[in-house]
Every structure is written in C-alpha cells, then in structure tokens.
Write a protein that holds these residues in place. Structure first.
Motif: not given
Length: 418
Positions: A169, A183, A187, A238, A242, A288, A322
């Motif tokens: 994330s 962010l 989310m 997070t 999520s 990522t 994410i």
C-alpha cells in the motif's frame, strides 16, 4: 488436440458451517459433494463419464480428512477413477484448470473434475466431524503459516497484514504520488465497489453494501464511516475492511475435450495458463511488482497470443484489497488504477470490470475453494447468467489471477465459446 473447455461449474454458499443455514452441520465431504454435483448438473455430465478428479484442500486439521481423493471417490461416484489431492493454497482452483488442461491435451483423459473445499471457521473436537469448535483467528493464521513454512514459521500478523497489505500500500501510494488521505480515498472506492458487487452475489458471505453498513452505524456519509473507529487500521495504512474475510465453502469445475457431447450452453475454452512459485521475500525494491506476477502474466499472454487490450474481464487475487489496483495495473488492464477506481470504471457496468462477485472480502476467502468460485463466476458472466451483477456485454476474453499463500501465482486465460 485443441484446447479443452470449461463446461460446468458449481459452488456452495460461502459462510460458516457453524452458523449459515445452507452450510450448518455439514462435513467437509458434504460441502465438496454439493459443489461437485452442482458442476456435474451444470455440465450435464454423469459421474461415470468423468475420467479423473482432483481435490484441493489445505487445512487438513479442520477438514478432518487427509486422504481426500479416496474418500470423495465414494461420495462422488468416482470409484476406480484417477484421483488425487493437490494443493497450491489459495490459487488451487485456478491451478486445477491448468492441470486438467494438460491432462486432456495429452489425451490421457477426456473429462476432468476439479474440486476445492475448505473449512476455516472451526475444527473437529473428536473423530466425528460434526462435533466442532470455533477457531480463534490467531490460531487459524498459525495453522495457515505452518502449512507454508514449518521450519522458520513467520508469524502471520507480520507476513500477510504487513508484507501483503501495508508495505505494498505504501509503495503504491509512493508510485502514484498519493498522500495518506488520497490513498485512503482510493481504498474506500475499492471497498465500496467490492461490497456492492458482493451484495448482488447470492452466494457471497457479505450481503451489505458499504452504504448499508454505514447507515446501520448512523453514518449518512459512507466515507466518513470508512475513516471512523468502526474501520480501524489493520496494519497501517491498510484498514480492517480492506482485508480478507475467512469463511467456509466449496467450488468445482468440469473440463472437457468434447463440450458439445454434454451441453448446449456457452462454454469457456481454456486458452492457456502460467504458474510461478516463490518463497519469501515476495518482492524486491518495488513491492507493487512481485516478480512471480510479472512473469506469470507475461508468459500467459505469450502462450495464448493475447494482449492486455484484448481482456474484457479481469479477476485478481485480493486478500488485501490494495492488490486490485496493483494487479489491475501490473497486468496492463488498467492504465491509471487510481482514476479507474475513483471513477468506478471497475464496476460491473463500467468499461473495465474487475472482481465482479466481490473478491476475497466480499465473497469471503475459503482458501482452496475461492479460486474455483471465481472461475464459476467468470463462466456465469460469459453466459449472461450473473443476474444483478451481469456485465452488460458478456466477456469474450477473461483472465483469472490467483495467489496461493507462500507464494504460488496462477494466471489462466479463458475464451467464451458458444
């Protein structure tokens, strides 16, 4: 031989064998059989016409069974058929499509059944499976961890919540120049879309949209609810909503060399697949871009001759949500994942539909059974049978991605065929 076809699927309700009416009091064998017979009915195939069957299960301590194929051979009417237990954790149903694909293309078998089933909510207290007790979440994570690494035994509170949620994330935010609040807003949209999809999916564990959940707590603004103490940080940045929701359930798929021998419904050709296995650490400088994901997508595209622009529907693995924007971008399906989710492009009515049954939080995560549920949903979408969640133009090309905890990446390309 030509590529084989997915001709039928089935799935139970996803929930708890201790609480949910359609699952309550059922054993591992019963939920596996429920899904398998649904798939047989859907494909219009009889047990005697199935040549081989593959059974996926990870948590043998909760299923109460270790020799799954020999037990289910009796339950499913598949005595003397080729059967075995296999396990790639949470990618199992997807991996099973590839195993069946190769077995049929090699002309070893014509019709193959793949079953995945898991009970995560409880375990037997005796040899009689119906005597069960709930499992504390920390104990569930421990059982899952020792299935992956019994020597070094990473504590699950670190390796999933942090390594699979928090660190990717933060990396996603840095890559897209997002502040903490920006962010969090992305989310919020990911979760809102996932819960809307799940609320329209009859067999999903989650039945409430985010708006309904907020209203139940007297919030008029669902985004205010999202940022409230009702949705705390699970592993910053997070949030709890999520993360996955562990459930029980089963799914099944039938793959055939000769679809027209059994059904006149729309089927899905298994164009090809790729798998990649990797232990810790899962990623390097860029969290990522897990290298196993990069290679699996690239190889699956090369093997099947498709490009990201050809994909009509993408389903990706999202134990932590994410990974919907991360994998949407990595796969090439989403050019701008931030805008795609904020503008609801990934909704079932949008130009880039993703995870239209709700993902691992919305449908719920039943370890070995979940990937098969996603295959089930893809076939329903291709047939125009997804009800309230139906993508307006039935997908011609769908790509299914799954992570099996540890990490095993599976990517399969499916093509609609009448």
């Amino acid at each position: 031989m030509p590529d084989p076809s997915l001709i039928g699927t089935g799935a139970t309700q996803f929930g708890s064998v201790l609480e949910d009416e359609s699952l309550q009091g059922k054993t591992f064998e019963e939920i596996a059989a429920d899904a398998a017979f649904q798939a047989m009915d859907d494909a219009n195939i009889e047990p005697e016409e199935i040549d081989a069957f593959y059974v996926g299960n990870m948590l043998q301590s909760t299923s109460g069974v270790s020799s799954h194929a020999t037990v289910l051979a009796d339950w499913l009417g598949l005595q003397q058929k080729a059967g075995f237990h296999f396990d790639t954790a949470c990618s199992t149903g997807n991996t099973g499509l590839g195993i069946a694909h190769d077995a049929i293309k090699s002309e070893s078998y014509e019709n193959v059944l793949v079953v995945g089933a898991e009970i995560t909510s409880s375990r037997p207290t005796s040899r009689f499976q119906l005597d069960r007790e709930p499992i504390d979440p920390q104990e569930l994570w421990y059982l899952t961890d020792i299935g992956v690494d019994n020597v070094y035994a990473y504590m699950h509170a670190y390796d999933v919540a942090t390594a699979y949620g928090a660190i990717p994330s933060m990396a996603f935010a840095e890559k897209h120049d997002l502040s903490e609040d920006e962010l969090d807003e992305v989310m919020f949209h990911v979760n809102r879309i996932a819960r809307e999809h799940a609320s329209k999916t009859p067999k999903a564990a989650v039945e409430e949209s985010l708006e309904d959940l907020a209203a139940a707590k007297d919030f008029e603004d669902p985004q205010e609810f999202w940022r409230s103490k009702n949705n705390p940080f699970f592993a910053w940045p997070t949030r709890q909503l999520s993360a996955l929701q562990a459930v029980d359930g089963a799914s099944a798929s039938i793959i055939s060399a000769n679809p027209s021998d059994f059904t006149d419904k729309v089927t899905a050709k298994i164009r090809g697949y790729d798998w990649r296995a990797k232990g810790f650490p899962w990623y390097g400088a860029d969290p990522t871009r897990m290298p196993q994901d990069v290679k699996a997508f690239e190889a699956a595209y090369e093997k099947t001759g498709i490009e990201p622009a050809d994909i009509d529907y993408l389903y990706v693995h999202d134990c932590m949500q994410i990974h919907q924007p991360i994998l949407g971008e990595l796969s090439g399906y989403l050019e701008d994942p931030v805008a795609a989710f904020k503008n609801e492009e990934t909704l079932y009515t949008g130009p880039k539909p993703m995870n239209v049954s709700g993902g691992r939080h919305g449908v719920g995560h039943a370890w070995e059974a979940s990937a098969g549920f996603e295959t089930h949903e893809i076939l329903q979408q291709m047939r125009g049978e997804s009800g309230e969640n139906q993508i307006p133009d039935e997908p011609e090309i769908a790509v299914q991605h799954n992570h099996g905890y540890g990490m095993h990446t599976a990517v399969t390309v499916l093509e609609r065929e009448a």
